[in-house]
Design a protein around this motif. Sequence first.
Motif, mmCIF file in Angstrom:
data_model
loop_
_atom_site.group_PDB
_atom_site.id
_atom_site.type_symbol
_atom_site.label_atom_id
_atom_site.label_comp_id
_atom_site.label_asym_id
_atom_site.label_seq_id
_atom_site.Cartn_x
_atom_site.Cartn_y
_atom_site.Cartn_z
ATOM 1 N N ALA A 44 -2.025 -21.018 -1.464
ATOM 2 C CA ALA A 44 -3.340 -20.342 -2.194
ATOM 3 C C ALA A 44 -3.362 -19.161 -2.439
ATOM 4 N N GLN A 45 -2.712 -18.114 -1.193
ATOM 5 C CA GLN A 45 -3.079 -16.718 -1.450
ATOM 6 C C GLN A 45 -1.638 -15.987 -2.159
ATOM 7 N N THR A 46 -0.668 -16.463 -1.921
ATOM 8 C CA THR A 46 0.537 -15.630 -2.434
ATOM 9 C C THR A 46 1.610 -16.656 -3.017
ATOM 10 N N ASN A 47 1.532 -18.008 -2.803
ATOM 11 C CA ASN A 47 2.347 -18.934 -3.106
ATOM 12 C C ASN A 47 4.063 -18.239 -2.997
ATOM 13 N N GLY A 48 3.871 -17.785 -1.835
ATOM 14 C CA GLY A 48 5.235 -17.305 -1.121
ATOM 15 C C GLY A 48 5.891 -16.240 -1.821
ATOM 16 N N GLY A 49 5.169 -15.698 -2.559
ATOM 17 C CA GLY A 49 5.785 -14.343 -3.377
ATOM 18 C C GLY A 49 4.949 -13.069 -2.573
ATOM 19 N N PRO A 50 5.364 -11.821 -3.168
ATOM 20 C CA PRO A 50 6.078 -11.589 -4.204
ATOM 21 C C PRO A 50 7.689 -11.990 -3.953
ATOM 22 N N GLY A 51 8.459 -12.923 -5.064
ATOM 23 C CA GLY A 51 9.426 -13.407 -4.781
ATOM 24 C C GLY A 51 9.582 -14.530 -3.538
ATOM 25 N N ILE A 52 9.982 -14.212 -2.779
ATOM 26 C CA ILE A 52 10.067 -15.023 -1.582
ATOM 27 C C ILE A 52 9.556 -14.280 -0.214
ATOM 28 N N ALA A 53 8.638 -13.007 -0.360
ATOM 29 C CA ALA A 53 8.662 -12.366 0.574
ATOM 30 C C ALA A 53 7.602 -12.822 1.620
ATOM 31 N N VAL A 98 3.338 -7.954 2.760
ATOM 32 C CA VAL A 98 2.722 -9.139 2.269
ATOM 33 C C VAL A 98 2.242 -9.961 3.330
ATOM 34 N N ILE A 99 2.931 -10.243 4.329
ATOM 35 C CA ILE A 99 2.777 -11.316 5.330
ATOM 36 C C ILE A 99 1.707 -10.807 6.087
#
Length: 298
Positions: A239-248, A161-162
């Motif tokens: 804006a893109q992931t809000n830190g998700g999925p989870g904290i990934a 995800v990063i």
Amino acid sequence: MPDTAKRPNPLFRNLTSKLAALPMIATALIVFVGCTVWTIYHSFTKSRMLPKSDFVGFDQYERLWGTRRWLVSVENLMIFGACMMVLSLVIGFFLATLLDQKIRFENTIRTIILYPFALSFVVTGLVWQWLLNPDFGVQKIVRDLGWTSFEFNPLYDVNIVIYGVLIAALWQGSGFIMVVMLAGLRGIDQDIWKAAKVDGISTWKTYVFVIIPMMRPVFVTALVLIASGIIKVYDLVKAQTNGGPGIASEVPAKYVIDMMFNNLNLGQGFAASTMMLLSVAVILIPWAYLEFGGKKHG
């Protein structure tokens, strides 16, 4: 005959300019230096919703480095930062070399490439959130063209995800680095190119062994600009992931803001922000010494 006139004290030279700079100097000392010291001090306290002076030593830092969310955010920042520095420099320099060939419609192409930089990170994050959505983004478009087994959904994979965030950051920031590099290339004396052609040196060798070493200050400036954006990256992730999925896809800046304003844990937020400041100092102090101190000491 020796000059007996009294030389003016260097302290009073350009006095008007120095007086005009006093408000900015005072602002820097009070706001930046003062708030930094205040933050570091309260990172050693048991501050929660409001700042307190209950000194607890390194307890906040022990909790910080024992929190998995913080460790994930630091790991993400290292991956994001390393990739962003290398790829944005490579892409920006490559685009600058193409535009430096005096191609047609250069101004139009430069404007198109630089346009994403004019957008806010929030807009960029939302746009790439849609583009990388498997239901109506790139994956769906390619599958509709016939490649039904094609998969491209980095924002929904905790392992990559990063890199989805990295794609959006490169799309926005590479154009600005291109402009910086292009300005450096346009500052190179054309006689150097003529001499290289006379000596029979190929274009790529001229870039690698002559042009790039001459552009060292430009590369240093670009690296400092990129690093400052990397450390404080927040709104793009929000804006893109809000830190998700989870904290990934957590990053340190988001951790600090969440701790201070969502969890009302000022002590933990101050400790995290102090670690961010320390990471910047670890990078900038050696660079500043090598760049300025080394020259001063010859």
